[in-house]
Design an enzyme around this catalytic site. Sequence first.
Site, PDB file in Angstrom:
ATOM      1  N   TYR A  60       1.285  -1.055   0.041  1.00 21.79           N
ATOM      2  CA  TYR A  60      -0.077   0.178   0.081  1.00 21.79           C
ATOM      3  C   TYR A  60       0.917   0.956  -0.205  1.00 21.79           C
ATOM      4  CZ  TYR A  60      -3.764  -3.238   1.278  1.00 21.79           C
ATOM      5  OH  TYR A  60      -4.217  -3.832   1.591  1.00 21.79           O
ATOM      6  N   PHE A 208     -12.762  -5.412   1.285  1.00 21.14           N
ATOM      7  CA  PHE A 208     -14.051  -4.647   1.001  1.00 21.14           C
ATOM      8  C   PHE A 208     -14.650  -5.254   1.706  1.00 21.14           C
ATOM      9  CE2 PHE A 208     -12.500  -4.719  -3.803  1.00 21.14           C
ATOM     10  CZ  PHE A 208     -11.776  -3.993  -3.345  1.00 21.14           C
ATOM     11  N   PRO A 209     -15.387  -5.251   3.382  1.00 21.20           N
ATOM     12  CA  PRO A 209     -16.328  -5.414   4.032  1.00 21.20           C
ATOM     13  C   PRO A 209     -17.541  -4.298   3.905  1.00 21.20           C
ATOM     14  CG  PRO A 209     -14.405  -4.105   5.492  1.00 21.20           C
ATOM     15  CD  PRO A 209     -14.218  -4.686   4.153  1.00 21.20           C
ATOM     16  N   LEU A 210     -17.206  -3.541   3.137  1.00 13.84           N
ATOM     17  CA  LEU A 210     -18.373  -2.363   2.719  1.00 13.84           C
ATOM     18  C   LEU A 210     -18.935  -2.511   1.195  1.00 13.84           C
ATOM     19  CD1 LEU A 210     -17.459   0.846   4.719  1.00 13.84           C
ATOM     20  CD2 LEU A 210     -19.532  -0.795   4.861  1.00 13.84           C
ATOM     21  N   GLY A 213     -17.702   0.059  -1.908  1.00 13.01           N
ATOM     22  CA  GLY A 213     -19.216   1.201  -2.396  1.00 13.01           C
ATOM     23  C   GLY A 213     -19.825   1.057  -2.967  1.00 13.01           C
ATOM     24  N   THR A 216     -25.279  -0.876  -3.776  1.00 12.01           N
ATOM     25  CA  THR A 216     -26.795  -0.943  -4.115  1.00 12.01           C
ATOM     26  C   THR A 216     -27.895  -1.716  -4.465  1.00 12.01           C
ATOM     27  OG1 THR A 216     -25.086   0.179  -5.908  1.00 12.01           O
ATOM     28  CG2 THR A 216     -25.311   1.421  -4.255  1.00 12.01           C
TER      29      THR A 216
END
Length: 281
Positions: A60, A208-210, A213, A216
């Site tokens: 990173y 990527f727990p969310l 983005g 939807t």
Amino acid sequence: MTSETFRLGGELTVRRLGYGTAQLTGRGYWGPRGERADAVAVIRRAVERGVTLIDTADNYGPGLAEELVAEALHPYSADLVVATKGGVVRTSDSAWHVAGRPEQLRAMCEASLRRLRADRIDLYQLHRLDPEVPLAEQLGALGELRREGKIRHIGLDTVTVEQLKKALGLAETGSIASVQNRFNLIDRESEAVLEVCEAHGLAFLPWFPLANGALTGKAAAALDAVAARHGASRGQIALAWLLHRSPVLCPTPGTGSLAHLQENLDAAAIRLSAEDLAALR
């Protein structure tokens, strides 16, 4: 009620909702995203809010995220667990090269130790399995580093059930403490891997727990209904769902925003009902 903590490797107690550093870097996790002082402030605020698990990686930046962690938190408190990763070399914002030869893993681990200003890394994760190097050699290199006291526990990133079971058979008993696969409310492809983690008492750190983005589409209606009942955001419900889904799930959502950090961490206080869970199932 969901447990707020998990014993990583059976010995390191961490708050299950941690913090990930990837979003402190630029597009493709390359270079800085914003001002260095702002990134340091977010990391410090996460710990002030009770986070005890920080998840980072050598690529990173590359190197930048580990440096930011050290700048923000060194010397580290006794209850803080810093996890990092090695096994991938970056040459641009879109070029990732798996590098799992023993000498490469040793060099990357030692470089991480220097950037983190640490004598030992609590959780050192193999960022990807190298298909060109026997798994026994990759795990053997990490086992050697562990015996030397340079790492405390070993983690695996992006593995199948078969790979995980093989690794558990090859590694020293108790040395593997975690898995990090993609898993979230709308992507449950690693359910079977999660089951193996539950059976062996391994932490599962979902990346990527969310959903990066993408909360939807079909998920939106159910999310919005549950969020409205709790006066919460979609993202908070998605994180709360992970905490309810399994006691071994330890999400480490990342952000470079203090406001978004506060929102994410407040998700730990949300208690989903049986009705909520059924709607999200």
